[in-house]
Motif scaffolding. Structure first.
Motif, mmCIF file in Angstrom:
data_model
loop_
_atom_site.group_PDB
_atom_site.id
_atom_site.type_symbol
_atom_site.label_atom_id
_atom_site.label_comp_id
_atom_site.label_asym_id
_atom_site.label_seq_id
_atom_site.Cartn_x
_atom_site.Cartn_y
_atom_site.Cartn_z
ATOM 1 N N ASP A 32 0.882 -1.162 0.000
ATOM 2 C CA ASP A 32 0.000 0.000 0.000
ATOM 3 C C ASP A 32 0.924 1.217 0.000
ATOM 4 N N SER A 51 -4.273 1.255 -2.179
ATOM 5 C CA SER A 51 -3.938 -0.112 -1.814
ATOM 6 C C SER A 51 -3.012 -0.748 -2.844
ATOM 7 N N PRO A 100 0.597 -4.410 3.068
ATOM 8 C CA PRO A 100 -0.850 -4.374 2.819
ATOM 9 C C PRO A 100 -1.675 -4.840 4.012
ATOM 10 N N ARG A 101 -2.754 -4.136 4.241
ATOM 11 C CA ARG A 101 -3.700 -4.452 5.299
ATOM 12 C C ARG A 101 -5.097 -4.532 4.702
ATOM 13 N N THR A 102 -6.061 -4.868 5.530
ATOM 14 C CA THR A 102 -7.435 -4.927 5.041
ATOM 15 C C THR A 102 -8.017 -3.541 4.811
ATOM 16 N N ALA A 103 -7.438 -2.537 5.436
ATOM 17 C CA ALA A 103 -7.893 -1.161 5.239
ATOM 18 C C ALA A 103 -6.677 -0.238 5.137
#
Length: 124
Positions: A32, A51, A100-103
């Motif tokens: 991201d 993202s 990277p994360r979910t948000a």
């Protein structure tokens, strides 16, 4: 991974500018990517993020509808298109990479890699 922001310069109020962020050492598409800026005498602040897939974007309220963050997977680049620039947009702009994360995240300490900034000056 080493990041490099470029494309800054002097622009008149109401003008446009596009910043670019590239990487070496590892592909930028694994991360991201966020854009931050720091004006003289102020703390660094979040501007926008995208993202790793390009499917999510996030903006600070102050730039929403004026700035657009995008990425070109083929070129492994991330861009920040800035429109209707205002004097208060004057700052050094930085790009940063995060696992990277979910948000998408706004906090500086969530980003692992930072590049040298590029100066944007909005003045008549």
């Amino acid at each position: 991974v080493q990041l490099q922001a470029s494309g800054g310069g002097l622009v008149q109020p109401g003008g446009s500018l596009t910043l670019s962020c590239g990487a070496s050492g590892r592909t930028l598409s694994s991360y991201d990517v966020g854009w931050f800026r720091q004006a003289p005498g102020k703390e660094r602040e979040f501007v926008a993020a995208i993202s790793w897939s390009g499917g999510m974007t996030l903006y600070a309220d102050s730039v929403e509808r004026r700035f657009t963050v995008s990425r070109d997977m083929a070129k492994d680049m991330v861009y920040l298109q800035m429109f209707n620039l205002k004097p208060e947009d004057t700052a050094v702009y930085y790009c940063a990479a995060a696992t990277p994360r979910t948000a998408l995240v706004r906090r500086e300490d969530e980003y692992d890699y930072w590049g040298q900034g590029t100066q944007v000056t909005v003045s008549s």
